[in-house]
Motif scaffolding. Structure first.
Motif, PDB file in Angstrom:
ATOM      1  N   ARG A  36     131.229  81.731   1.761  1.00 30.13           N
ATOM      2  CA  ARG A  36     132.030  82.836   1.219  1.00 30.13           C
ATOM      3  C   ARG A  36     133.506  82.475   1.080  1.00 30.13           C
ATOM      4  O   ARG A  36     134.271  83.226   0.498  1.00 30.13           O
ATOM      5  CB  ARG A  36     131.829  84.089   2.047  1.00 30.13           C
ATOM      6  CG  ARG A  36     130.363  84.561   1.957  1.00 30.13           C
ATOM      7  CD  ARG A  36     130.166  85.978   2.326  1.00 30.13           C
ATOM      8  NE  ARG A  36     128.781  86.362   2.049  1.00 30.13           N
ATOM      9  CZ  ARG A  36     128.413  87.094   1.011  1.00 30.13           C
ATOM     10  NH1 ARG A  36     129.293  87.526   0.150  1.00 30.13           N
ATOM     11  NH2 ARG A  36     127.145  87.410   0.839  1.00 30.13           N
ATOM     12  N   LYS A  37     133.880  81.316   1.602  1.00 24.24           N
ATOM     13  CA  LYS A  37     135.256  80.827   1.449  1.00 24.24           C
ATOM     14  C   LYS A  37     135.275  79.481   0.726  1.00 24.24           C
ATOM     15  O   LYS A  37     136.282  78.767   0.762  1.00 24.24           O
ATOM     16  CB  LYS A  37     135.923  80.694   2.817  1.00 24.24           C
ATOM     17  CG  LYS A  37     136.070  82.022   3.535  1.00 24.24           C
ATOM     18  CD  LYS A  37     136.704  81.857   4.885  1.00 24.24           C
ATOM     19  CE  LYS A  37     136.807  83.211   5.574  1.00 24.24           C
ATOM     20  NZ  LYS A  37     137.260  83.075   6.957  1.00 24.24           N
TER      21      LYS A  37
ATOM     22  N   GLU B 288     135.454  78.595  -2.383  1.00 21.87           N
ATOM     23  CA  GLU B 288     136.477  78.422  -3.423  1.00 21.87           C
ATOM     24  C   GLU B 288     137.790  77.953  -2.805  1.00 21.87           C
ATOM     25  O   GLU B 288     138.416  77.004  -3.303  1.00 21.87           O
ATOM     26  CB  GLU B 288     136.690  79.735  -4.193  1.00 21.87           C
ATOM     27  CG  GLU B 288     135.500  80.159  -5.006  1.00 21.87           C
ATOM     28  CD  GLU B 288     135.664  81.542  -5.623  1.00 21.87           C
ATOM     29  OE1 GLU B 288     136.781  82.105  -5.601  1.00 21.87           O
ATOM     30  OE2 GLU B 288     134.660  82.060  -6.145  1.00 21.87           O
ATOM     31  N   ASP B 289     138.209  78.594  -1.709  1.00 27.85           N
ATOM     32  CA  ASP B 289     139.455  78.215  -1.035  1.00 27.85           C
ATOM     33  C   ASP B 289     139.356  76.824  -0.416  1.00 27.85           C
ATOM     34  O   ASP B 289     140.313  76.041  -0.473  1.00 27.85           O
ATOM     35  CB  ASP B 289     139.811  79.234   0.052  1.00 27.85           C
ATOM     36  CG  ASP B 289     140.126  80.611  -0.508  1.00 27.85           C
ATOM     37  OD1 ASP B 289     140.530  80.692  -1.693  1.00 27.85           O
ATOM     38  OD2 ASP B 289     139.950  81.597   0.227  1.00 27.85           O
ATOM     39  N   GLU B 290     138.212  76.512   0.172  1.00 26.91           N
ATOM     40  CA  GLU B 290     138.035  75.209   0.814  1.00 26.91           C
ATOM     41  C   GLU B 290     138.103  74.071  -0.215  1.00 26.91           C
ATOM     42  O   GLU B 290     138.740  73.043   0.034  1.00 26.91           O
ATOM     43  CB  GLU B 290     136.722  75.166   1.584  1.00 26.91           C
ATOM     44  CG  GLU B 290     136.719  76.070   2.803  1.00 26.91           C
ATOM     45  CD  GLU B 290     135.415  76.019   3.587  1.00 26.91           C
ATOM     46  OE1 GLU B 290     134.679  75.015   3.489  1.00 26.91           O
ATOM     47  OE2 GLU B 290     135.144  76.987   4.322  1.00 26.91           O
TER      48      GLU B 290
ATOM     49  N   GLU C 244     139.564  74.245  -3.193  1.00 28.58           N
ATOM     50  CA  GLU C 244     140.938  74.211  -3.698  1.00 28.58           C
ATOM     51  C   GLU C 244     141.850  73.457  -2.738  1.00 28.58           C
ATOM     52  O   GLU C 244     142.680  72.643  -3.155  1.00 28.58           O
ATOM     53  CB  GLU C 244     141.455  75.639  -3.912  1.00 28.58           C
ATOM     54  CG  GLU C 244     142.853  75.692  -4.492  1.00 28.58           C
ATOM     55  CD  GLU C 244     143.347  77.120  -4.695  1.00 28.58           C
ATOM     56  OE1 GLU C 244     144.574  77.311  -4.659  1.00 28.58           O
ATOM     57  OE2 GLU C 244     142.519  78.028  -4.884  1.00 28.58           O
ATOM     58  N   GLU C 245     141.685  73.703  -1.449  1.00 23.30           N
ATOM     59  CA  GLU C 245     142.513  73.031  -0.440  1.00 23.30           C
ATOM     60  C   GLU C 245     142.264  71.523  -0.427  1.00 23.30           C
ATOM     61  O   GLU C 245     143.206  70.725  -0.348  1.00 23.30           O
ATOM     62  CB  GLU C 245     142.229  73.629   0.945  1.00 23.30           C
ATOM     63  CG  GLU C 245     143.090  73.064   2.053  1.00 23.30           C
ATOM     64  CD  GLU C 245     144.573  73.348   1.884  1.00 23.30           C
ATOM     65  OE1 GLU C 245     145.375  72.489   2.302  1.00 23.30           O
ATOM     66  OE2 GLU C 245     144.946  74.394   1.312  1.00 23.30           O
ATOM     67  N   LYS C 246     141.002  71.126  -0.530  1.00 23.40           N
ATOM     68  CA  LYS C 246     140.687  69.696  -0.506  1.00 23.40           C
ATOM     69  C   LYS C 246     141.315  68.958  -1.691  1.00 23.40           C
ATOM     70  O   LYS C 246     141.814  67.849  -1.555  1.00 23.40           O
ATOM     71  CB  LYS C 246     139.186  69.454  -0.509  1.00 23.40           C
ATOM     72  CG  LYS C 246     138.868  67.954  -0.590  1.00 23.40           C
ATOM     73  CD  LYS C 246     137.406  67.629  -0.640  1.00 23.40           C
ATOM     74  CE  LYS C 246     137.295  66.110  -0.786  1.00 23.40           C
ATOM     75  NZ  LYS C 246     135.987  65.613  -0.652  1.00 23.40           N
TER      76      LYS C 246
ATOM     77  N   LYS D 150     143.838  69.992  -3.632  1.00 16.97           N
ATOM     78  CA  LYS D 150     145.226  70.378  -3.914  1.00 16.97           C
ATOM     79  C   LYS D 150     146.086  69.110  -4.067  1.00 16.97           C
ATOM     80  O   LYS D 150     146.056  68.222  -3.237  1.00 16.97           O
ATOM     81  CB  LYS D 150     145.768  71.227  -2.774  1.00 16.97           C
ATOM     82  CG  LYS D 150     147.143  71.796  -2.996  1.00 16.97           C
ATOM     83  CD  LYS D 150     147.614  72.482  -1.718  1.00 16.97           C
ATOM     84  CE  LYS D 150     147.937  73.914  -1.992  1.00 16.97           C
ATOM     85  NZ  LYS D 150     148.279  74.646  -0.768  1.00 16.97           N
TER      86      LYS D 150
ATOM     87  N   ASN E  99     137.419  73.133 -10.607  1.00 21.12           N
ATOM     88  CA  ASN E  99     137.381  74.593 -10.660  1.00 21.12           C
ATOM     89  C   ASN E  99     136.082  75.045 -10.017  1.00 21.12           C
ATOM     90  O   ASN E  99     135.051  74.419 -10.208  1.00 21.12           O
ATOM     91  CB  ASN E  99     137.461  75.089 -12.102  1.00 21.12           C
ATOM     92  CG  ASN E  99     137.644  76.585 -12.178  1.00 21.12           C
ATOM     93  OD1 ASN E  99     136.885  77.345 -11.589  1.00 21.12           O
ATOM     94  ND2 ASN E  99     138.654  77.015 -12.906  1.00 21.12           N
TER      95      ASN E  99
ATOM     96  N   HIS F  89     133.900  78.823  -8.892  1.00 22.63           N
ATOM     97  CA  HIS F  89     133.722  80.260  -8.684  1.00 22.63           C
ATOM     98  C   HIS F  89     132.352  80.448  -8.056  1.00 22.63           C
ATOM     99  O   HIS F  89     131.368  79.882  -8.534  1.00 22.63           O
ATOM    100  CB  HIS F  89     133.807  81.050  -9.991  1.00 22.63           C
ATOM    101  CG  HIS F  89     135.140  80.937 -10.651  1.00 22.63           C
ATOM    102  ND1 HIS F  89     136.248  81.612 -10.202  1.00 22.63           N
ATOM    103  CD2 HIS F  89     135.546  80.213 -11.715  1.00 22.63           C
ATOM    104  CE1 HIS F  89     137.278  81.314 -10.959  1.00 22.63           C
ATOM    105  NE2 HIS F  89     136.875  80.475 -11.883  1.00 22.63           N
TER     106      HIS F  89
END
Length: 190
Positions: A163-164, A166-168, A170-172, A174, A181, A183
């Motif tokens: 459930r997180k 997308e953030d994980e 993106e962080e990797k 970054k 991308n 979703h």
């Protein structure tokens, strides 16, 4: 049409009723192009006072006979969300012994719903959509665990919480010079 909601329906029930409904829709398809075969037109052709609805048929699968009766799949494009009350109206008035299941998906409005009373037609629970470099994907999964496993392989990383994800991801990535991308959509049972 803005904010397109793609809705897949399975109609099922007694063979004779489902065959009549399928043949009626098939005849309407011959009379109209699918893009013109919208909710208002369908209701008028079935001799009903139209209920509001904004959408049209995009495709229809062949009729399938089975031990329990018959079934077929219908594909709709709606505005914002599906208008199930239109099919409720048509079936109630013209084909009362037919039931349906549906999956509706409109990512812009976060509409991700499955209605499948018999849990037979739509086992999907998660959709992962995105790309990594030139490799794009649009994959459905029956469980969060299967989606997590797919994403871990795809992005070559451990996902601690689907459930997180997308953030994980993106962080990797970054600051990396990689086109990424992701979703992740979770379907609600309604």
């Amino acid at each position: 049409m803005a904010n397109v909601c793609c809705t897949d329906y399975y109609f099922y029930g007694p063979k004779e009723s489902v065959q009549r409904f399928w043949h009626a829709l098939d005849s309407l398809h011959e009379k109209y192009q699918f893009e013109e075969l919208n909710y208002m037109t369908m209701q008028k052709e079935f001799g009903l006072d139209p209920k509001p609805g904004r959408g049209h048929i995009t495709d229809m699968d062949d009729l399938v006979d089975n031990d329990a009766g018959a079934e077929f799949k219908l594909y709709m494009e709606d505005a914002w969300s599906a208008y199930h009350e239109v099919f409720d109206h048509i079936l109630r008035e013209r084909f009362p012994d037919i039931s349906y299941a549906y999956m509706e998906f409109e990512p812009g409005c976060m509409v991700c719903n499955i209605h499948d009373p018999e849990n037979k037609y739509f086992p999907e629970r998660v959709l992962c959509n995105g790309w990594l470099e030139n490799d794009d994907f649009y994959e459905f999964f029956e469980s969060e665990e299967a989606a997590k496993s797919f994403l871990e392989k795809k992005f070559k990383m451990e996902i601690t919480d689907i459930r997180k994800a997308e953030d994980e991801v993106e962080e990797k990535y970054k600051g990396a010079d990689i086109n990424v991308n992701l979703h992740v959509y979770f379907f609600q049972l309604v």
